[in-house]
Design a protein around this motif. Structure first.
Motif, PDB file in Angstrom:
ATOM      1  N   ASP A 262     -16.937  -8.895  -0.510  1.00  0.00           N
ATOM      2  CA  ASP A 262     -16.666  -9.846   0.555  1.00  0.00           C
ATOM      3  C   ASP A 262     -15.164 -10.013   0.733  1.00  0.00           C
ATOM      4  OD1 ASP A 262     -16.253 -12.643   1.763  1.00  0.00           O
ATOM      5  OD2 ASP A 262     -18.421 -12.347   1.948  1.00  0.00           O
ATOM      6  N   GLU A 263     -14.723 -10.247   1.955  1.00  0.00           N
ATOM      7  CA  GLU A 263     -13.281 -10.417   2.210  1.00  0.00           C
ATOM      8  C   GLU A 263     -12.711 -11.619   1.472  1.00  0.00           C
ATOM      9  OE1 GLU A 263     -11.909 -10.310   6.162  1.00  0.00           O
ATOM     10  OE2 GLU A 263     -12.628  -8.270   6.559  1.00  0.00           O
ATOM     11  N   ASP A 264     -13.570 -12.576   1.133  1.00  0.00           N
ATOM     12  CA  ASP A 264     -13.088 -13.733   0.379  1.00  0.00           C
ATOM     13  C   ASP A 264     -12.645 -13.354  -1.031  1.00  0.00           C
ATOM     14  OD1 ASP A 264     -13.570 -15.397   2.512  1.00  0.00           O
ATOM     15  OD2 ASP A 264     -15.560 -16.001   1.827  1.00  0.00           O
ATOM     16  N   GLU A 265     -13.023 -12.161  -1.471  1.00  0.00           N
ATOM     17  CA  GLU A 265     -12.667 -11.718  -2.814  1.00  0.00           C
ATOM     18  C   GLU A 265     -11.350 -10.940  -2.847  1.00  0.00           C
ATOM     19  OE1 GLU A 265     -16.514  -9.719  -3.749  1.00  0.00           O
ATOM     20  OE2 GLU A 265     -16.428 -10.981  -5.535  1.00  0.00           O
ATOM     21  N   ILE A 266     -10.708 -10.822  -1.685  1.00  0.00           N
ATOM     22  CA  ILE A 266      -9.419 -10.115  -1.657  1.00  0.00           C
ATOM     23  C   ILE A 266      -8.363 -10.954  -2.380  1.00  0.00           C
ATOM     24  CG2 ILE A 266      -7.533  -9.301  -0.194  1.00  0.00           C
ATOM     25  CD1 ILE A 266      -9.563  -8.543   1.912  1.00  0.00           C
ATOM     26  N   ILE A 267      -7.722 -10.336  -3.369  1.00  0.00           N
ATOM     27  CA  ILE A 267      -6.623 -11.000  -4.088  1.00  0.00           C
ATOM     28  C   ILE A 267      -5.288 -10.668  -3.430  1.00  0.00           C
ATOM     29  CG2 ILE A 267      -5.322 -11.038  -6.257  1.00  0.00           C
ATOM     30  CD1 ILE A 267      -7.918 -10.723  -7.753  1.00  0.00           C
ATOM     31  N   LEU A 268      -5.080  -9.398  -3.157  1.00  0.00           N
ATOM     32  CA  LEU A 268      -3.790  -8.961  -2.616  1.00  0.00           C
ATOM     33  C   LEU A 268      -4.025  -8.029  -1.437  1.00  0.00           C
ATOM     34  CD1 LEU A 268      -0.631  -7.823  -4.460  1.00  0.00           C
ATOM     35  CD2 LEU A 268      -1.742  -6.160  -2.967  1.00  0.00           C
ATOM     36  N   GLU A 269      -3.181  -8.181  -0.416  1.00  0.00           N
ATOM     37  CA  GLU A 269      -3.292  -7.332   0.763  1.00  0.00           C
ATOM     38  C   GLU A 269      -1.900  -6.908   1.217  1.00  0.00           C
ATOM     39  OE1 GLU A 269      -5.895  -7.360   4.893  1.00  0.00           O
ATOM     40  OE2 GLU A 269      -5.346  -9.243   3.941  1.00  0.00           O
ATOM     41  N   ALA A 270      -1.718  -5.605   1.368  1.00  0.00           N
ATOM     42  CA  ALA A 270      -0.443  -5.063   1.852  1.00  0.00           C
ATOM     43  C   ALA A 270      -0.682  -4.387   3.188  1.00  0.00           C
ATOM     44  CB  ALA A 270       0.122  -4.065   0.857  1.00  0.00           C
ATOM     45  N   LYS A 271       0.222  -4.622   4.140  1.00  0.00           N
ATOM     46  CA  LYS A 271       0.135  -3.972   5.445  1.00  0.00           C
ATOM     47  C   LYS A 271       1.496  -3.400   5.811  1.00  0.00           C
ATOM     48  CE  LYS A 271      -3.753  -6.510   7.457  1.00  0.00           C
ATOM     49  NZ  LYS A 271      -4.223  -7.332   8.602  1.00  0.00           N
ATOM     50  N   GLY A 272       1.540  -2.082   5.966  1.00  0.00           N
ATOM     51  CA  GLY A 272       2.786  -1.421   6.348  1.00  0.00           C
ATOM     52  C   GLY A 272       3.901  -1.597   5.349  1.00  0.00           C
ATOM     53  N   LEU A 273       3.554  -1.866   4.076  1.00  0.00           N
ATOM     54  CA  LEU A 273       4.578  -2.106   3.052  1.00  0.00           C
ATOM     55  C   LEU A 273       5.296  -0.796   2.729  1.00  0.00           C
ATOM     56  CD1 LEU A 273       5.195  -4.838   1.631  1.00  0.00           C
ATOM     57  CD2 LEU A 273       4.079  -3.898  -0.396  1.00  0.00           C
ATOM     58  N   PHE A 282       2.354   1.731   3.711  1.00  0.00           N
ATOM     59  CA  PHE A 282       0.959   1.861   3.288  1.00  0.00           C
ATOM     60  C   PHE A 282       0.222   0.539   3.461  1.00  0.00           C
ATOM     61  CE2 PHE A 282       3.262   0.435  -0.464  1.00  0.00           C
ATOM     62  CZ  PHE A 282       2.418  -0.513  -1.032  1.00  0.00           C
ATOM     63  N   ASP A 283      -1.096   0.658   3.628  1.00  0.00           N
ATOM     64  CA  ASP A 283      -1.985  -0.496   3.673  1.00  0.00           C
ATOM     65  C   ASP A 283      -2.853  -0.477   2.419  1.00  0.00           C
ATOM     66  OD1 ASP A 283      -0.958  -0.967   6.184  1.00  0.00           O
ATOM     67  OD2 ASP A 283      -2.687  -0.153   7.251  1.00  0.00           O
ATOM     68  N   LEU A 284      -3.148  -1.664   1.891  1.00  0.00           N
ATOM     69  CA  LEU A 284      -3.978  -1.737   0.689  1.00  0.00           C
ATOM     70  C   LEU A 284      -4.583  -3.131   0.564  1.00  0.00           C
ATOM     71  CD1 LEU A 284      -4.960  -0.542  -2.037  1.00  0.00           C
ATOM     72  CD2 LEU A 284      -2.826  -1.387  -3.055  1.00  0.00           C
ATOM     73  N   SER A 285      -5.886  -3.169   0.316  1.00  0.00           N
ATOM     74  CA  SER A 285      -6.574  -4.424  -0.003  1.00  0.00           C
ATOM     75  C   SER A 285      -7.118  -4.322  -1.418  1.00  0.00           C
ATOM     76  CB  SER A 285      -7.728  -4.687   0.970  1.00  0.00           C
ATOM     77  OG  SER A 285      -7.236  -4.867   2.283  1.00  0.00           O
ATOM     78  N   VAL A 286      -6.784  -5.302  -2.240  1.00  0.00           N
ATOM     79  CA  VAL A 286      -7.207  -5.297  -3.642  1.00  0.00           C
ATOM     80  C   VAL A 286      -8.155  -6.476  -3.856  1.00  0.00           C
ATOM     81  CG1 VAL A 286      -6.459  -5.369  -6.039  1.00  0.00           C
ATOM     82  CG2 VAL A 286      -4.983  -4.311  -4.322  1.00  0.00           C
ATOM     83  N   TYR A 287      -9.373  -6.151  -4.342  1.00  0.00           N
ATOM     84  CA  TYR A 287     -10.411  -7.160  -4.532  1.00  0.00           C
ATOM     85  C   TYR A 287     -10.531  -7.571  -5.998  1.00  0.00           C
ATOM     86  CZ  TYR A 287     -12.083  -5.724   0.108  1.00  0.00           C
ATOM     87  OH  TYR A 287     -12.192  -5.445   1.454  1.00  0.00           O
ATOM     88  N   LYS A 288     -11.118  -8.734  -6.226  1.00  0.00           N
ATOM     89  CA  LYS A 288     -11.450  -9.148  -7.586  1.00  0.00           C
ATOM     90  C   LYS A 288     -12.302  -8.070  -8.244  1.00  0.00           C
ATOM     91  CE  LYS A 288     -12.917 -13.225  -8.585  1.00  0.00           C
ATOM     92  NZ  LYS A 288     -13.687 -14.500  -8.593  1.00  0.00           N
TER      93      LYS A 288
END
Length: 507
Positions: A262-273, A282-288
């Motif tokens: 679930d998106e609520d479990e995203i801890i860290l999100e990078a966009k165009g970093l 780069f883009d990156l979504s890091v979940y629990k």
């Protein structure tokens, strides 16, 4: 197979305060053989080599070397070198500010009329290196060349000093596959000349590729000496650890797919970093519960991506969010306060503080986070340190022991303890198992999976694809400083990863 013994060590015993480092250990090296010295960190390998080379004294036993009609005692590495025993370490111990030729002839420079004969020295240096199939400008300073070339130069110097015994201590840890191949070529050449080579490494596959015999130590004791063909890999690991272990066992259980979270479990999100010249946007979504592996060849941008997230490298564009809130990280302290932890690739330079104790190293990050104006009280420091010494089974005489006296694997555990004490939500582990023994590797891999089950998120960088296959539920593939794709769950196979790295298919 070589039969002539050029070095024998019998009943070698060495004690440190509270620790028996070597207990009546025997070791035999034959002319024209490559002999692996194996064991977990703390098994006694380094101590045995230090005793042989005169860096440490020993209480009992004797050392005999071809050419001497009585037992020898080396009181310094220089004395061992004079007798024909040379050591090349993982960290090349030459002088980067001197020329290649000067490094080859330090302390024995050819002279003419009382002055250094530069023409003769440079010419002789070229001849020595030509014998090793190395063709470089010997008048350039050593720091102009790669670690691999520097190691070859160190070996050439050792051999040119009429060595009978050459000790290679973790020489391949910083080399790529091609460089390792070149080193092995040289080792085989030296073997043919009749040198005896002691090879210390944690890479099992390299042992079986290059070595003739294996001596195994455990807890300061000799477990046995074996011909390579008589010691299958699984038995070697069992000898080193003192128990049967399947090194191919999958240590992770079923983990939920990142795609299903679930998106609520995203801890860290990078966009165009991005960090200019280091890693492309780069883009990156890091979940629990994620264990995300970063895969790619050396120089692909794996470490740079991780360092950009942590603020160790400057962020030049893009945005970073923690729990959907924008976060500006200009330095690592910002990342620490945001609940991140970072175990760097180079534990010697960026991890441990060698002259501080185990306890001081463990509490360091917590003290920095709390600020140096609010010192932790002595009781808390002692309790925190002892707790993680026990949890991670850090082998140390005491929490007050200088961390530099610990084995490499236990130093790595100290750094892990430092960050676990902060109870971070998100950990970046860059080569956490490099240069440590099989048993400690397995412990760290299990710890990674256990932390993920507790809901922590982890980025895991390793040059060994096999251990990432065993721990990661997701893989980012890097090439040319760019994230080129992601693999999930069943897609994470060695073939898929290698194909993606090579640019031959989807990732």
């Amino acid at each position: 197979m070589a039969t002539k013994e050029i070095l024998t060590m019998r009943h070698i015993t060495k004690n440190f305060i509270g620790v028996r480092a070597l207990n009546s250990v025997d070791f035999t090296l034959r002319a024209g053989e490559i002999h692996a010295l194996m064991g977990e960190n703390g098994a006694g390998k380094s101590t045995l080599i230090k005793v042989l080379t005169g860096a440490e004294e020993f209480e009992k036993g004797e050392i005999r070397l071809e050419g001497f009609d009585h037992p020898i005692i080396n009181r310094s590495p220089e004395e061992a070198q004079d007798k024909g025993i040379s050591t090349v370490y993982q960290e090349v111990n030459l002088c980067p500010n001197l020329s290649v030729a000067e490094n080859l002839f330090i302390g024995r420079e050819p002279k003419k009329f009382g002055k250094i004969d530069w023409k003769t020295m440079n010419s002789r240096a070229e001849e020595i290196l030509h014998d090793f199939d190395i063709h470089i400008d010997v008048t350039l300073t050593l720091d102009n060349f790669s670690v691999a070339i520097q190691q070859m130069i160190a070996i050439a110097r050792a051999v040119d000093m009429s060595s009978k015994v050459l000790i290679l201590d973790e020489p391949t840890s910083s080399l790529d596959e091609q460089e390792v191949g070149k080193l092995f070529q040289i080792m085989r050449m030296l073997k043919e000349r009749g040198l005896g080579i002691i090879f210390i490494t944690h890479f099992l596959e390299q042992v079986y590729e290059i070595c003739d015999r294996i001596t195994v130590l455990r807890n300061g004791e000799l477990i046995g000496e074996y011909k390579i063909e008589n010691l299958p890999r699984l038995k070697l690991v069992a000898c080193m650890m003192g128990k049967d272990i399947d090194i191919l066992e999958d240590i992770k259980e079923e983990q939920s797919s990142s795609k299903e979270k679930d998106e609520d479990e995203i801890i860290l999100e990078a966009k165009g970093l991005a960090s200019l010249g280091k890693v492309k946007p780069f883009d990156l979504s890091v979940y629990k519960g994620d264990v995300i592996g970063l895969s790619g060849l050396l120089g692909s941008g794996r470490s740079e991506l991780a360092r950009t997230i942590y603020g160790a490298d400057r962020v030049d564009s893009g945005e970073l969010k923690i729990h959907k809130k924008n976060l500006s990280i200009s330095a690592p302290i910002d990342a620490i306060k945001a609940g991140m932890a970072f175990l760097p690739e180079d534990r010697k330079e960026e991890g441990i503080i060698e002259d501080l104790s185990v306890q001081e190293n463990i509490i360091l990050a917590l003290q920095v986070k709390q600020s140096m104006f609010k010192l932790l009280n002595k009781k808390d420091q002692e309790e925190f340190a002892q707790r993680y010494i026990d949890i991670l089974d850090i082998k140390t005489p005491s929490k007050d022991t200088p961390v530099k006296q610990l084995s490499g694997g236990n130093q790595q555990k100290v750094i892990l303890a430092r960050w676990l004490l902060l109870n971070p939500e998100f950990l970046i582990l860059d080569e956490p198992t490099r240069g440590i023994d099989v048993g400690t590797k397995t412990e760290i891999q299990r710890l990674i999976v256990d932390l993920a089950r507790e809901g922590k998120a982890i980025i895991f960088i390793s040059s060994e694809i096999e251990e990432m296959l065993r721990t990661c539920n997701r893989m980012l593939v890097m090439r040319d400083s760019e994230k080129i794709g992601e693999l999930w769950d069943d897609e994470i196979t060695q073939d898929n990863i290698m194909t993606a790295i090579a640019g031959g298919g989807r990732a």
